[in-house]
Design a protein around this motif. Structure first.
Motif: not given
Length: 208
Positions: A8-16, A21-27
């Motif tokens: 997801p494009l939003s995951a790029l924002n979260h990871y950067a 935070r990206c892992g908590l949301i998307h994993m």
């Protein structure tokens, strides 16, 4: 590439902003709102309802436009895309804060541009972040460096998801603004990581 491999494009924002935070949301599927995310969600909802104005006379405007890239394995949507009379395709990402440069926002916009290029077969060289608090745009050049960072970040996210391991906490000033601070517990998690690293070090020393 299967649908499960799409980032997801939003995951790029979260990871950067923060890999954990990206892992908590998307994993792990964790998410909670704070004042910043609530304002952001309200602003994104408002985009779909307002009579949008652009400086480009005669431009056609699309809202919440679904986009994807089979080549890079990305999927998401653009808040606004302006189609100018001269053929220019111009994505605009809405953020609730005041006008300020954030790499994670630029990265998300660049990913939108790459998707639009693949879908439409036209170059997308610029876009903008619209900051709702100040009601001002910030122009963003979709540079080669930013394009490369999109690909690099997507691959890092894909590797993180494949590993099933949550990244360590950053435990810095970013944490105070994060809606997941109570779930993440960065200070406690950081101490746990340090304890595990010390244990591994002593174990390796003993074996030597």
């Amino acid at each position: 590439m299967t649908d499960t491999d799409l980032i997801p494009l939003s995951a790029l924002n979260h990871y950067a902003y923060c890999p954990r935070r990206c892992g908590l949301i998307h994993m792990e599927g964790e998410f909670t709102d704070n004042i910043h995310t609530a304002r952001g969600n309200a602003e994104h909802g408002r985009v779909d309802r307002i009579a949008y104005q652009t400086k480009q006379s005669g431009a056609r405007v699309e809202y919440a436009l679904p986009v994807w890239s089979d080549q890079r394995g990305l999927i998401g949507k653009c808040d606004v895309v302006e189609f100018w009379p001269d053929g220019t395709v111009y994505p605009v990402e809405y953020k609730h804060g005041a006008r300020k440069k954030w790499l994670n926002d630029d990265l998300q916009l660049a990913a939108q541009a790459l998707c639009l290029e693949e879908m439409l077969g036209r170059p997308v060289t610029q876009g903008a972040i619209y900051h709702a608090s100040s009601r001002r745009r910030r122009e963003v050049e979709i540079s080669p460096a930013l394009r490369a960072l999109v690909v690099e970040t997507a691959e890092a996210i894909r590797a993180m998801l494949a590993s099933g391991r949550l990244p360590p906490p950053v435990n810095d000033a970013r944490c105070r603004e994060c809606s997941l601070i109570e779930i993440c517990q960065p200070a406690l998690a950081a101490r746990t990581v340090q304890t595990e690293l010390r244990a591994e070090l002593f174990s390796a020393t003993d074996q030597g």
